[in-house]
Design an enzyme around this catalytic site. Structure first.
Site, PDB file in Angstrom:
ATOM      1  N   PRO A   2      -5.542   4.225  70.177  1.00 60.33           N
ATOM      2  CA  PRO A   2      -4.297   4.057  69.409  1.00 60.33           C
ATOM      3  C   PRO A   2      -4.548   3.280  68.116  1.00 60.33           C
ATOM      4  O   PRO A   2      -5.267   2.296  68.112  1.00 60.33           O
ATOM      5  CB  PRO A   2      -3.405   3.245  70.346  1.00 60.33           C
ATOM      6  N   GLU A   3      -3.978   3.780  67.026  1.00 58.79           N
ATOM      7  CA  GLU A   3      -4.058   3.089  65.745  1.00 58.79           C
ATOM      8  C   GLU A   3      -2.656   2.573  65.389  1.00 58.79           C
ATOM      9  O   GLU A   3      -1.737   2.665  66.193  1.00 58.79           O
ATOM     10  CB  GLU A   3      -4.598   4.039  64.667  1.00 58.79           C
TER      11      GLU A   3
END
Ligand SMILES: [Zn+2]
Length: 277
Positions: A2-3
């Protein structure tokens, strides 16, 4: 992994469903994440109301009554799902449900993480900017501090590839491998260019592209690549909008040239050899 857009989408969803709810209790089934969850977690949050859910870089900041903040990082494969009536836990392996937070309305917030690289930790609100995890993180990419003049100064004299500089959390918060490739494609800058040699006009385009790409990704509830799930357990929709990432050999959507893949800083990078100079 996840960014920022995935964490921001999650923050927005959890804000709507959790703000004002109270933690009843927490059950830590597996404490060994990136760092072990301390016994303090369950005792601190029990009986506390959730006041606000914030974000800094890729960290969720769940602020509870009494000036305490629960810092949550999803690591490589973590998810935080709000499981109430009608939630289908089918896609989540219960063996990886490491922490269960019971809420006052009978619903549950569940931290699931097959690879256990995530982090959950309690911090006093006053100490937030000085904790090791957040202390050296650069400006938020959607905030005012991240401007063309800021990025220009930050990259002068740097010999590292511009893509690696964009992924350096001390320069700008929360931009990872997928979005760095997409940003540089939109800005028409090749990922291998030395940071210090990128021109002022190109820096301006990179800053604009950063904001556009991240906003669009947040609007699509992030990108699901392998495992990311939002708070309702659903994949993000931005994968369909990726223009270069994971498209090696496929035609560029602007010019038709085959997209190339190279390894930069041990990560796969994708670019169009014609559009990106
Ligand atoms: Zn092209």
């Amino acid at each position: 992994m996840p960014e920022l857009p995935e964490v921001e989408s999650l923050r927005q969803m959890l804000s709507r469903s959790l703000a004002g709810r109270t933690f009843h209790h927490a059950i830590v089934k597996e404490a060994r994440l990136r760092r072990s969850i301390t016994a303090e977690l369950a005792s601190t949050i029990a009986g506390r109301m959730i006041e606000r859910i914030g974000r800094r870089a890729k960290y969720l900041l769940i602020e509870v009554a009494g000036d305490q903040v629960m810092l949550v990082h999803l690591g490589m494969s973590g998810s935080l799902t709000h499981r109430g009536h009608g939630f289908d836990p089918g896609r989540f392996d219960p063996r990886h449900d490491h922490v269960e937070f019971a809420l006052d309305d009978g619903s549950m917030l569940v931290y699931n993480d097959p690879r256990r690289f995530g982090l959950i930790k309690i911090v006093a609100r006053a100490d937030l900017n000085n904790v090791a995890e957040l202390k050296y993180i650069g400006p938020e990419p959607l905030g005012r501090e991240y401007s063309a003049s800021y990025l220009w100064e930050a990259t002068r004299g740097r010999t590292a590839a511009i893509k690696n500089l964009l992924m350096d959390q001390r320069i700008v918060a929360g931009v990872g491998n997928i979005y760095a490739s997409e940003i540089l494609f939109r800005a028409c800058v090749r990922p291998t260019r030395r940071g210090g040699k990128v021109t002022r006009a190109e820096i301006g385009r990179i800053v604009t592209a950063t904001q556009e790409v991240l906003r669009e990704a947040i609007g699509s509830r992030g990108t699901t690549f392998r495992s990311y799930r939002d708070s309702r357990g659903q994949p993000g929709g931005f994968s369909k909008l990726l223009r270069v990432y994971d498209r090696e050999g496929q035609p560029c959507l602007e010019c038709g040239t085959a997209i190339r893949a190279i390894t930069l800083g041990q990560r796969s990078s994708f670019y169009c050899p014609r559009c990106q100079k």
